[in-house]
Write a protein that holds these residues in place. Structure first.
Motif, short mmCIF file in Angstrom:
data_model
loop_
_atom_site.label_atom_id
_atom_site.label_comp_id
_atom_site.label_asym_id
_atom_site.label_seq_id
_atom_site.Cartn_x
_atom_site.Cartn_y
_atom_site.Cartn_z
N SER A 17 0.83 -1.21 0.00
CA SER A 17 0.00 0.00 0.00
C SER A 17 0.86 1.25 0.00
O SER A 17 0.55 2.24 -0.68
CB SER A 17 -0.92 -0.01 1.22
OG SER A 17 -1.79 -1.12 1.19
N ALA A 18 1.95 1.23 0.76
CA ALA A 18 2.85 2.39 0.79
C ALA A 18 3.47 2.63 -0.57
O ALA A 18 3.61 3.78 -1.02
CB ALA A 18 3.93 2.18 1.85
N PHE A 22 3.17 6.03 -2.91
CA PHE A 22 4.29 6.76 -3.50
C PHE A 22 4.11 6.90 -5.01
O PHE A 22 4.48 7.91 -5.60
CB PHE A 22 5.61 6.06 -3.18
CG PHE A 22 6.12 6.34 -1.79
CD1 PHE A 22 6.47 7.63 -1.41
CD2 PHE A 22 6.24 5.33 -0.86
CE1 PHE A 22 6.93 7.90 -0.13
CE2 PHE A 22 6.71 5.59 0.42
CZ PHE A 22 7.05 6.88 0.78
N ASP A 23 3.56 5.85 -5.64
CA ASP A 23 3.31 5.95 -7.09
C ASP A 23 2.31 7.04 -7.41
O ASP A 23 2.49 7.81 -8.36
CB ASP A 23 2.80 4.60 -7.60
CG ASP A 23 3.89 3.53 -7.60
OD1 ASP A 23 5.07 3.91 -7.58
OD2 ASP A 23 3.55 2.34 -7.60
N ARG A 24 1.24 7.14 -6.62
CA ARG A 24 0.24 8.18 -6.87
C ARG A 24 0.80 9.57 -6.62
O ARG A 24 0.50 10.51 -7.35
CB ARG A 24 -0.99 7.94 -5.99
CG ARG A 24 -1.82 6.74 -6.43
CD ARG A 24 -3.16 6.70 -5.71
NE ARG A 24 -2.98 6.42 -4.29
CZ ARG A 24 -2.96 5.19 -3.78
NH1 ARG A 24 -3.10 4.14 -4.57
NH2 ARG A 24 -2.82 5.01 -2.48
N GLN A 27 2.93 10.43 -9.61
CA GLN A 27 2.13 10.82 -10.76
C GLN A 27 1.57 12.23 -10.61
O GLN A 27 1.51 12.99 -11.58
CB GLN A 27 0.98 9.83 -10.94
CG GLN A 27 1.44 8.43 -11.34
CD GLN A 27 0.28 7.45 -11.41
OE1 GLN A 27 -0.87 7.82 -11.21
NE2 GLN A 27 0.59 6.18 -11.67
N PHE A 28 1.19 12.59 -9.38
CA PHE A 28 0.67 13.95 -9.16
C PHE A 28 1.77 14.99 -9.35
O PHE A 28 1.54 16.03 -9.99
CB PHE A 28 0.10 14.05 -7.74
CG PHE A 28 -0.33 15.44 -7.36
CD1 PHE A 28 -1.51 15.97 -7.83
CD2 PHE A 28 0.46 16.22 -6.53
CE1 PHE A 28 -1.91 17.25 -7.49
CE2 PHE A 28 0.08 17.49 -6.18
CZ PHE A 28 -1.11 18.01 -6.66
N LEU A 29 2.96 14.72 -8.83
CA LEU A 29 4.05 15.69 -8.96
C LEU A 29 4.55 15.79 -10.40
O LEU A 29 5.02 16.85 -10.82
CB LEU A 29 5.21 15.30 -8.04
CG LEU A 29 4.91 15.35 -6.54
CD1 LEU A 29 6.12 14.86 -5.75
CD2 LEU A 29 4.53 16.75 -6.10
#
Length: 471
Positions: A17-18, A22-24, A27-29
């Motif tokens: 889950s962690a 971090f992947d999300r 993607q946002f950054l």
């Protein structure tokens, strides 16, 4: 020894889950930064002299004049019909290749109540988000006569933090006890808060879970007005109100003598409550993303168009509906006690309801879920028993196979994890999906049968009446 080994294997889902989190975040950054297409300059040359919060210098950059203002009087906007927002040839949407609003040309007067009306999916929420700069603009200009920090927004879904009633109402503003009490009374919250266990220090919970839907929306509206900004954008905020609260809040805040009017705020109100249109100073009708009509209520109701087609029940004197009879504190306390009793009775449950639910799931799916649950519980408890055998063998005999015990211990833990995953899949993916479809099908059949029976009854009654008439 048991807890560290169990924790090692049980930490795998949390680790995954962690990694997903971090992947999300990555993607946002890495996403493309959205540019603010709004122009915070004067809409016209003459409005600069009448505004005390923003000035437009010759070079076009925005500066804010730090003027002192009274804590109870923030009338910073012009009282004439000068536009505080002007949109010219605007096309806006939620993606660059698709426009929701097309060829928008509107002017919103300062210090007035502007109502945005239209059918469902007509573009009202998109219009409100456009004023906040949250959409994409393929073309056009959006000009403001106030700084960007002078805009308050209240969504139709209330956003509350896990804090007290007071913290959610005040927000990032400074606490003014007199103004705070005035806002809560105007939003019909003062009596409700007085009945809560800790009153104004009552924790609303995550997402306001300790409040009702109407109370959550009242808190959000109160926070927007409490901030005393020049422009307040409201996106269908009365959707969760009852009729009495809706009338009271509108009259106290946005009516002719409401707080927002006295404070000189510019209210932009997207709503389906067309009964409030006679009180609006300015109306914008959005139909399929196009501004079909714009003007005052008196002008638009005499013109053929969307506003004229609305059925508005308003008295000749444009007075609000009769308020509900006041409820005494004893009655409210008794109602709260009855509600708590009902909640307790619902918590006890009924086995017939569970039997009906699992009958919709089917015997095979239910037995498979029970089998996976039993196996999960067994293999989660076997490692403790096996560890006891391991330690007993180590204490009684100096010669024992550590690798064998360790391997079987790891096998039990892995099997527990596997059966836990199978149980989750069987419950969430298979059982819930199957029962949902079956229960909805039963509901549809019941409604269809009831409709068919009613139709045949009406038809028989009609035929009988026709036969009697002909005779």
């Amino acid at each position: 020894m048991t807890e560290p080994l169990q924790g090692l294997l049980q930490s795998v889902p949390g680790l995954l889950s962690a990694v997903g989190c971090f992947d999300r975040i990555g993607q946002f950054l890495a996403a493309e930064e959205q540019e603010d297409f709004r122009d915070f300059k004067s809409c016209h040359s003459s409005s600069t002299s009448s505004l005390t919060t923003a000035q437009t210098p010759i070079d076009g950059s925005e500066t804010i004049e730090l003027t002192s203002r009274s804590p109870r009087n923030v009338s910073m906007l012009p009282t004439t019909w000068q536009p505080i927002i002007r949109i010219t040839n605007g096309c806006f949407g939620w993606s660059k290749d698709k426009d929701i609003l097309k060829d928008v040309n509107v002017s919103i007067p300062g210090g007035r109540l502007t109502c945005i009306v239209g059918p469902i999916a007509g573009g009202k929420s998109t219009f409100c988000q456009t004023l906040l700069g949250e959409t994409y603009a393929s073309k056009g200009r959006v000009q403001f006569s106030v700084p960007s920090k002078e805009i308050a927004f209240c969504h139709q879904t209330a956003h509350l933090v896990n804090g007290s009633i007071r913290e959610n109402n005040v927000g990032f503003s400074e606490l003014d006890e007199k103004w705070y009490e005035t806002i809560l009374r105007a939003c019909s919250l003062w009596e409700d808060v007085g009945l809560m266990p800790r009153q104004h220090e009552t924790i609303v919970g995550s997402g306001g879970m300790n409040l009702s839907g109407g109370q959550r929306q009242k808190v959000a509206v109160a926070r927007a007005i409490y901030a005393r900004k020049s422009i307040v954008v409201l996106d269908d905020v009365f959707s969760g109100f009852d009729a009495g609260s809706e009338q009271h809040v509108f009259r106290q805040l946005f009516g002719p003598d409401g707080l927002a009017r006295r404070q000189g705020m510019t209210i932009i109100f997207a709503t389906h409550a067309v009964k409030f249109l006679p009180y609006a100073d300015h109306i914008i009708a959005l139909v399929d993303g196009v501004v079909e009509q714009e003007g005052t209520y008196e002008e638009l109701r005499s013109q053929a168009g969307y506003v004229q087609g609305l059925v508005i029940a308003v008295s000749s004197k444009h007075q609000s509906a009769t308020a509900k009879e006041p409820v005494t504190q004893a009655e409210k306390t008794q109602d709260a006690a009855d509600a708590a009793k009902d909640d307790l009775s619902r918590q006890l449950g009924d086995f017939a309801a569970y039997r009906y639910y699992f009958s919709a799931a089917g015997l095979s799916s239910t037995l498979l879920m029970l089998a996976f649950g039993t196996a999960t519980s067994t293999f989660f408890n076997l490692p403790t028993f096996w560890l006891k055998q391991w330690t007993d063998a180590s204490s009684t005999s100096g010669q024992h196979d550590d690798y064998k015990y360790l391997g079987i211990y790891a096998l039990f833990q892995c099997l527990a994890l596997i059966f836990a995953m199978l149980l989750a899949y069987q419950t969430i993916i298979v059982l819930v999906t199957k029962t949902g479809l079956d229960l909805h099908l039963r509901l549809l059949q019941t409604v269809a049968l009831s409709f068919t029976q009613s139709t045949w009854a009406l038809r028989s009654n009609f035929c009988d009446q026709m036969s009697y008439g002909f005779v």
